[in-house]
Write an enzyme that holds these catalytic residues in place. Structure first.
Site, PDB file in Angstrom:
ATOM      1  N   THR A  38       0.848  -1.183   0.000  1.00  0.00           N
ATOM      2  CA  THR A  38       0.000   0.000   0.000  1.00  0.00           C
ATOM      3  C   THR A  38       0.890   1.242   0.000  1.00  0.00           C
ATOM      4  O   THR A  38       1.879   1.244   0.730  1.00  0.00           O
ATOM      5  CB  THR A  38      -0.886  -0.005   1.258  1.00  0.00           C
ATOM      6  OG1 THR A  38      -1.568  -1.255   1.311  1.00  0.00           O
ATOM      7  CG2 THR A  38      -1.872   1.146   1.269  1.00  0.00           C
ATOM      8  N   GLU A  71       9.999  -6.860  -1.986  1.00  0.00           N
ATOM      9  CA  GLU A  71      10.501  -5.744  -2.790  1.00  0.00           C
ATOM     10  C   GLU A  71      11.978  -5.916  -3.062  1.00  0.00           C
ATOM     11  O   GLU A  71      12.486  -5.483  -4.101  1.00  0.00           O
ATOM     12  CB  GLU A  71      10.251  -4.419  -2.066  1.00  0.00           C
ATOM     13  CG  GLU A  71       8.784  -4.022  -1.986  1.00  0.00           C
ATOM     14  CD  GLU A  71       8.073  -4.567  -0.765  1.00  0.00           C
ATOM     15  OE1 GLU A  71       8.647  -5.437  -0.070  1.00  0.00           O
ATOM     16  OE2 GLU A  71       6.937  -4.122  -0.499  1.00  0.00           O
ATOM     17  N   ARG A 121       5.260   7.179   0.795  1.00  0.00           N
ATOM     18  CA  ARG A 121       4.537   6.764   2.004  1.00  0.00           C
ATOM     19  C   ARG A 121       5.464   6.809   3.215  1.00  0.00           C
ATOM     20  O   ARG A 121       6.655   6.556   3.107  1.00  0.00           O
ATOM     21  CB  ARG A 121       3.993   5.340   1.794  1.00  0.00           C
ATOM     22  CG  ARG A 121       3.513   4.675   3.063  1.00  0.00           C
ATOM     23  CD  ARG A 121       3.039   3.258   2.851  1.00  0.00           C
ATOM     24  NE  ARG A 121       3.087   2.534   4.119  1.00  0.00           N
ATOM     25  CZ  ARG A 121       2.781   1.260   4.276  1.00  0.00           C
ATOM     26  NH1 ARG A 121       2.379   0.541   3.245  1.00  0.00           N
ATOM     27  NH2 ARG A 121       2.878   0.689   5.448  1.00  0.00           N
ATOM     28  N   ASN A1017      -4.565  -8.395   3.339  1.00  0.00           N
ATOM     29  CA  ASN A1017      -4.647  -7.015   3.794  1.00  0.00           C
ATOM     30  C   ASN A1017      -4.475  -6.008   2.664  1.00  0.00           C
ATOM     31  O   ASN A1017      -5.007  -4.913   2.717  1.00  0.00           O
ATOM     32  CB  ASN A1017      -3.588  -6.758   4.869  1.00  0.00           C
ATOM     33  CG  ASN A1017      -3.810  -5.449   5.582  1.00  0.00           C
ATOM     34  OD1 ASN A1017      -4.897  -5.189   6.082  1.00  0.00           O
ATOM     35  ND2 ASN A1017      -2.802  -4.604   5.611  1.00  0.00           N
TER      36      ASN A1017
END
Lengths: 1210, 337
Positions: A38, A71, A121, A1017
């Site tokens: 996210t 990642e 973020r 999630n």
């Protein structure tokens, strides 16, 4: 951005920032290595979906998409793709970007052009945050990458191309970033970047030369050498010219882009008065708000300006200085990040250095060196409004400007914050502003996105939509902020002055002040089951007062009834959308209705005629049911708004967490917050959310006291207690109890009580109840009934229930479910989805071991419903004990938990040494008792607690350094249960390396994998746990490979306790597995099948347990326990708890949308994969049966051959 | 020996048709049916209501939980198109037609008048040789008059017949006040064939869970008595072809049905129970019986024992029933030991 090029035909589109980035990235890349995080996941989802649909890039090829395990893996794969000559990219944010750092240094060092698209973020520090700031960007500024920041959705699309073109030309890798959520999720009407623009800017010759440089055995080279002191430094300096050229190249690309599109950008874009005295410098979405404010202030005579930083790295000092007007006297550099301990935040330092160097060089074009002040704003998407921009200018203009200030918060601790006037507004009257309060999944957000598209595409108006979601997954509120106007919208902040406010869910009207933001004469629309004659006195008094005071126009609609009558169930989206268009006047009514109908046909056409028809019917049924309610009556409402937290809460919970729960957290000052991110547990109990329309009601005459409803309840809202009859004195009149049925509890009373105000109404309890009413078989021992009429009585009953004594844990047989379930859960009322399949396992763990459990929790659903403020479901018992919980990261949870174990064991060992030293003064019996305590059951643990209490008593009287040390360690003598908790994304993918290492360590840790078979999630992306044939994000065509057998891998160590469980299929087996795992003095792994909303099942209608049973019955999920202790006793360590499959796998697959969906998208492929899934199941069953069939001795012998480091500490 | 027959105007090599069952969902099975000697195959039914339910279900499954939590705004990829309609069934018809040379009869159960006609047209276009309308309707509404139920049947047949050119059979239940009248009216409405009778899923009780569990019991030879009677009664009184389904398990069952007046017999439970090869066994047994009893053709057999041609026409009517009952003697009770 300059004005539009008038000669070019412009195509508009209405999309969000993520889709804008994906649109360009997909066209300009060949290889994409992806991983969900996210807020960047949707970029990867778009690309994966387009690739699966066979869409092609600019060169006519379908890009290759590969999902990686992390990642770190994604950046490694991109590095490899770049080295072999492909145009390659990835998308990420926050910790994900940090995991890429090692490869980023390499990619830059090797001059490999690529663009990573980053939804900027917050990096987790004292807490995790999914929201936006520039802390991740700041953390990678030393990697050698160029960094280009977009401030809006339009710029996101534009800069995606500009960065790619500049990367090819400069040979430097680029980060193209835009603000997480604020830009990535904002829907905006923008001009499309056409393919011909991309072709004009992207030079294929440069791609060819990249391919020519690529690794190939046809023209071999050596890269990635190791260098010594004689070479490295010079080699590092060899790239300087590339960095020196990059800003000029980037500006050149921007200029070409302007020629193509009419949208002109500069590396440092100055906006404002040419003779400004005060200038703000910043980057990201805040630029737009600052731009709006600068225009507003200058129109009113101010002399202010703004520098929007586009190219943050390489930082072009000269261009920066030149961008500033010579008149500037003071500058505020605003950073959306915090660098504790630095002389200033990163952008501030860059600007100061750049100005200093410019003055030290040719003196620059300033009369005097401007003063520079640094400030922080907007961390974790904290609002950044024109009022705050105005405050920053006011600070610059003050005689003693504050440096290193903050804006947007009240810092009453270190007094950094600037005051601002919340009434200050720059919004123009020609913008229609609308606010919608909806219930998650009622369709409100979807309808609003649709309205924006209609207005954006059917009218010349610009449109903007931003959506604020809840951190809870059940009963969550969504707030949609929509703006429409004739000019491009720069208001990148929430609406505080709305012309139109709609409450789509009446229950929220009782709790939230929705009318605070309504302007005078504005319109308020309420969805309510009551008529226009009935509604007025039922409104909360503050709502009546606000309506009257504002002279509002008040409309009502019974959208729920219209939806039902139109066949739409609980989806009120279309109905509320029609009302909005009918009342807001954005479009003429007839035109709007026709546009809605067209859009319905477009949106739902592929889902079948029925869906189209029911929506069209809803449109037609709506207007007749929309009524205006006159405000002529007296203010005589239903009373004040309901408190967000019950009044009996402790002060911190009430005053701090309560504000957060009420949506008023922005009002809290710095001093309200713990500096180290530590919060109390046991707080969810104060947040009575009253979500359930229906709650379970117990029929004690039918109940067989099997406790299946208690164990399966995901929210711990059904509880049982067994107490002596005298405890029931003073019970409320409707409180129920009955004689306990178990022989051990003869003479005692049994109570089953529902926490009516905490229940989510999922009805899982009713589904699993095996007892039926003999007279009326539709009734069970527990049945759903309307909550509202029961609420007050049940509140009283619940409170009385809580006051009843807990049963002495020593008297409970933990392996018998109907006894064990009277244990107090120390995990209650989480914000997980209604019917969640994960939470019952955590609750069970908390019942069994919660009073001595320490939990390391991987990031994911379980960390969100476990530890997202305001409240936590982790609770404490009457003695104040309960689980201690912490989330470290996504990737390191096993290691984090191992750290707990090593640390606790060390402390215990040291405490033992100290105790032995002090034996003479403390007393031999107590010392021996403590050191040799048998803590294998509750009685043993309780005795040890008493010994430790006695020890503490004695230590208090001793005044020696050893005694003081021992006092700080004495609690470690009581057995601690270390739990490592996470989902399959963690255990099978990103955390697998660490998990494997921890399992191999032999240490006594308990690993609980809540296996939903996807990254739940982040919205259901494929993990290695995803079964064959399942459709998931990143596996749009159905996962072609089978599920990784994590349990089997763990069993190969021989010394790991492994259990595979599915509570809904066999609750007693689950219970056994938990007790055995915890008692096993080495590593234990429980893989728990967790039904999930991402399976495409009606989880909220209680079918989770049924699905688990079906999965086990067909062999899709196996139940087993592998206990190395049995091997040591010469028995086969593996016990298969499943029966031979008695149903076909297909039957299970067709009962869940994740599989069934494939039959609707690719039936042939589905047939093939389903047949393979059947074969998988049969093969797995046979294999495990073979393993189980081996004799104990041979199995034990095989185990002894496995070389492992075995360091078990009992 | 001439086994050929004509059903729905289709010339068939024998009266043995593989009736609608889950077996015909697989092309391989259809090939095996042809190899085993089936003269035609009726495909499993397309249930329009089920398709509709599935579409609504899919929409709900895709929307559940969406746009409410910031990290998971949806849970599934949203493909550009779904195969939601009858495409799969239509492809199945086309594949079956390609795979075998025998006539392929599609089967349809609709839920709305529009659905019946639309899907019938599509099935004809997909290449089916004929259509069996499986009017699977259990009226439970106490306010619905028998007349209205009957009208519904007739309207469906008329509507479908007006839309298509290929032959249309109607598969019926026996539960009409006056079945003979119903058969005549359906015949007049244009039905090219009557398939007697439909077998409904009947509810059963699971005593362990106290729940109602609808299930289908395979037919036994006893089940053939009902169609036997009605085919015998209808033979030569309606223009439409007559097909017998329910309880046809052996060669002699086929003989009886043909004698009653059936143009074809549908094999279903017997294939589910004994396998597709049983078609061959039944054909052999039919041939053997005909040889043994010196029949030359199926045509010769057809209707030979119908009410019209039987020695005792009253045997098919109620009087016969009374006679059987009055002559019934219970078997003797065996003494213990």
């Amino acid at each position: 951005m300059s004005s539009n090029c008038p000669t070019r035909k412009v195509r508009y589109t209405t999309i969000d920032g993520n889709e804008a980035a994906a649109y360009v990235a997909f066209r300009l890349n060949e290889v994409m290595a992806i991983y969900p995080i996210t807020p960047s996941s949707p970029i990867a989802e778009w690309c994966d979906q387009w690739a699966s649909e066979g869409k092609r890039n600019l060169w006519g090829a379908v890009p290759a998409i590969v999902e990686m395990q992390s990642e770190a893996g994604a950046s490694g794969a991109v590095h490899g793709a770049l080295q072999t000559g492909s145009v390659s990219t990835t998308f990420t944010a926050s910790q994900g970007l940090l995991l890429m750092i090692p490869n980023m240094f390499k990619i830059a060092g090797e001059l490999l052009p690529t663009v990573f698209h980053v939804t900027a973020r917050t990096v987790a520090t004292h807490a995790l945050s999914i929201f936006g700031d520039h802390s991740d960007i700041a953390a990678v500024r030393s990697t050698g990458w160029a960094i280009l920041g977009a401030a809006s959705v339009q710029e996101t699309m534009d800069f995606a191309l500009i960065s790619q073109a500049a990367a090819f030309r400069s040979r430097l890798p680029f980060i193209h970033f835009f603000d997480g959520f604020r830009t990535s999720h904002e829907v905006s009407k923008i001009q499309l970047v056409e393919d011909e623009t991309m072709r004009a800017l992207i030079d294929d010759a440069l791609i060819a030369s990249q391919r020519a440089r690529a690794m190939s055995p046809d023209h071999p080279v050596l890269r990635g050498t190791a260098q010594n002191p004689d070479a490295f430094f010079q080699g590092r300096e060899a790239t300087n010219s590339y960095y020196a050229a990059c800003p000029g190249i980037t500006q050149g690309v921007m200029d070409e882009f302007a020629r193509q599109t009419g949208r002109a950008y500069k590396l440092f874009d100055y906006v404002g008065a040419p003779d400004a005295k005060h200038v703000i410098v910043l980057m990201g979405s805040g630029c737009e708000t600052a731009h709006e404010t600068v225009d507003f202030l200058n129109q009113r005579g101010a002399k202010v300006g703004l520098v929007k930083v586009r190219l943050y790295r390489p930082f072009d000092s000269q261009r920066f200085a030149e961008a500033l007007p010579p008149s500037v006297e003071s500058i505020a550099v605003l950073d959306r990040t915090k660098e504790p301990g630095a002389v200033g935040e990163p952008l501030y330092q860059d600007c100061v250095t750049a100005l200093f160097e410019s003055m030290a060089g040719d003196g620059g074009h300033f009369a005097r060196m401007p003063k520079v002040f640094g400030g922080r704003y907007g961390l974790s998407s904290k609002e950044f409004t024109p009022a705050m921009v105005e405050a920053v200018f006011a600070n610059l203009a003050s005689p003693t400007p504050k440096n290193h200030f903050t804006v947007g918060i009240n810092d009453d601790v270190s007094h950094t914050s600037l005051p601002y006037n919340p009434e200050f507004s720059t919004e123009s009257d020609d913008v229609i502003r609308a606010l919608f309060f909806g219930l998650g999944a009622d369709g409100t957000v979807g309808a609003n996105k649709n309205s924006i598209k209609i207005i954006g595409e059917e009218t010349p108006n610009y449109a903007q939509g931003y959506f604020v979601y809840d951190s809870k997954k059940s009963g969550s509120m969504t707030v949609s902020h929509l703006r429409f106007g004739p000019q491009p919208i720069r208001s990148i902040y929430l609406i505080s002055r709305a012309n139109f406010v709609a409450c789509h869910q009446p229950v929220f009207l009782e709790r939230y002040d929705m009318l605070g933001s309504l302007v005078k004469g504005g319109t308020f629309l309420l969805n309510t089951p009551y008529s226009k004659e009935q509604i007025w006195p039922l409104l909360p008094t503050p709502v009546q007062e606000a309506l009257v005071a504002k002279g509002a126009r008040f409309y009502i609609i019974d959208a729920t009834s219209v939806a039902r009558a139109s066949g739409m169930g609980g989806r009120i989206n279309t109905i509320m959308q029609v009302c909005f268009f009918a009342l807001s006047g954005v479009l003429p009514k007839e035109e709007a209705i026709s546009a809605i109908k067209d859009s319905i046909r477009k949106t739902y056409g592929k889902k079948g005629e029925e869906i189209v028809q029911m929506n069209l019917k809803a449109v037609d049924n709506t207007l007749a049911q929309l009524f205006e309610v006159p405000l002529t009556r007296p203010v005589n409402g239903a009373g004040p708004l309901l408190p967000s937290i019950t009044p009996n809460a402790p002060p911190f919970v009430r005053d701090v967490l309560g504000k957060l729960a009420a949506g008023l957290g922005d009002e809290l000052p710095v001093s309200a917050f713990p500096a180290d991110g530590t919060y109390p547990t046991g707080t969810a109990q104060y947040e009575k959310r009253n979500l359930a329309l229906e709650i379970p009601v117990w029929d004690q005459a039918i109940c067989i006291q099997c406790m299946k409803c208690v164990v399966v309840c995901p929210h711990a809202t059904i509880r049982a207690k067994v107490c002596p009859s005298e405890s029931f004195e003073g019970a409320p009149p409707t409180f129920k109890s009955t004689a306990a049925r178990l022989p051990e509890w003869k003479g005692l009373k049994f109570v089953l009580q529902v926490a009516a105000e905490d229940c989510t109404g999922c009805s899982l309890c009713v589904e699993v109840c095996p007892a039926r009413n003999k007279k009326e078989t539709k009734l069970k021992a527990i049945n759903m009934q309307a909550q509202a009429p029961l609420r007050m009585a049940e509140r009283e009953n619940w409170n009385f229930f809580l006051s009843l004594p807990e049963m002495d844990r020593r008297k409970i047989k933990p392996l018998i479910l109907r006894q064990q379930q009277v244990m107090q859960p120390l995990f209650e009322f989480s914000g997980a989805c209604a019917g969640c399949g994960e939470t019952p396992y955590l609750k069970l763990m908390s019942q069994l071991f919660g009073d001595r459990a320490i939990i390391g929790n991987a990031t994911g659903c379980s960390s969100i419903y476990g530890g997202n403020l305001p409240t936590t479901p982790y609770a404490k018992n009457g003695a104040g004990r309960g689980p201690a919980w912490c989330n470290s990261l996504f990737e390191d949870t096993a290691e984090f938990g191992l750290g707990f174990r090593v640390s606790i064991d060390h402390q215990k060992e040291f405490a033992g040494e100290l105790l032995a030293k002090l034996a003479a003064t403390i007393g031999g019996d107590l010392v021996e008792g403590i050191l040799k305590a048998n803590q294998s059951d509750e009685a043993g643990i309780e005795e040890q607690r008493q010994r430790v209490a006695a020890l503490r008593q004695k230590l208090r009287n001793l005044n020696s350094p050893e005694a003081t040390l021992l006092a700080s360690l004495a609690d470690q003598f009581v057995k601690k249960s270390v739990w490592i908790v996470g989902g399959d994304g963690w255990a099978y993918d990103i955390g697998y390396g660490g998990l494997d290492h921890v399992l191999a360590s032999g240490r006594d840790v308990n690993v609980l994998v809540l296996d939903t078979e996807v990254y739940s999630n982040t919205g259901g992306q494929m993990s290695k746990s995803t079964p064959r044939g399942a459709v998931a994000k990143f596996a749009a065509g159905g996962k072609p490979s089978g599920k990784k057998d994590l349990g089997l891998i763990a069993m190969a160590y021989g010394n790991v306790y492994v259990a595979s469980v599915a509570m809904g299929a066999k609750d007693e087996q689950t219970l056994k597995a938990f007790v055995e795992a915890e008692s096993y003095p080495g590593p234990s792994l429980i893989i728990a099948y967790s039904t999930c909303i991402a399976h495409g099942i009606a989880l909220d209608a209680g079918i989770g347990a049924r699905q688990q049973k079906l999965a086990v019955d067909c062999g899709q999920w196996l139940l087993y326990r592998y206990d190395p202790r049995r091997a040591e006793a010469g028995e086969n360590p593996l016990q298969l708890d499943s029966q031979a499959p008695k149903a076909k796998v297909q039957e299970f697959l067709e009962s869940e949308n994740r599989f069934k969906m494939l039959t609707k998208t690719n039936p042939d492929h589905a047939r093939q994969l389903f047949a393979q899934a059947q074969a998988d199941s049969e093969r797995r069953w046979k294999f495990y049966q073979d393993l189980q069939g081996r004799t104990g001795a041979s199995a034990a012998a095989e185990r002894s051959k496995i070389p492992v480091s075995f360091e078990t500490k009992p | 020996m001439d086994l050929t027959t004509t059903y729905l105007g289709l010339k068939l090599r024998s009266p043995l048709i593989a009736g609608a069952s889950p077996l015909s969902e697989k092309i391989d099975n259809i090939k095996q049916m042809e190899q085993a000697g089936a003269a035609a195959v009726v495909l499993h039914s397309l249930f329009e209501e089920q398709l509709r339910q599935e579409r609504i279900q899919l929409n709900q499954d895709l929307e559940r939980g969406t746009l409410s939590f910031p990290e998971a705004l949806s849970y599934f990829p949203e493909p550009e198109e779904f195969h939601l309609g009858p495409e799969q069934y239509l492809e199945h018809i086309a594949r079956a037609k390609k795979a075998v040379g025998i006539p392929v009869i599609a089967s349809l159960n609709g839920s709305s008048l529009g659905g019946w006609t639309k899907h019938a047209r599509l099935m004809e276009k997909a290449g089916a040789d004929a259509l069996e309308l499986n009017i699977y309707y259990i009226p439970t509404d106490m306010n619905l008059a028998s007349k209205d139920v009957e009208e519904m049947y007739l309207n469906i047949v008329k509507a479908v017949k007006s839309e298509v050119k290929f032959p249309v059979a109607v598969k019926l239940s026996p539960f009409f006040t006056n079945f003979a009248s119903m058969a005549r009216r359906l015949d007049q409405a244009g039905a090219d064939g009557l398939v007697l009778f439909n077998r409904f899923y009947q509810p059963d009780f699971d005593l362990a869970t106290l729940t109602v569990q609808p299930n289908l019991l395979l037919s036994t030879p006893m089940a053939m008595r009902l169609p036997l009677r009605w085919i015998a009664l209808l033979y030569s009184r309606v223009r439409a072809s007559l097909a017998a389904t329910s309880g046809v398990h052996s060669g002699t069952d086929v003989v009886k049905m043909l004698m009653a007046g059936a143009d074809a017999t549908m094999l279903c439970s017997v294939l589910l129970r004994h396998g597709i090869k049983q078609i061959g066994v039944i054909e052999d047994s039919l041939q053997a019986w005909m040889e043994e009893n010196e029949y030359e053709s199926v045509t010769q057999l057809k209707g030979s024992m119908s009410q019209k041609n039987a020695a005792d026409p009253s045997a098919f009517e109620r009087a016969q029933y009374v006679r059987i009952l009055s002559s019934y003697t219970p078997p003797p009770i065996e003494a213990p030991g």
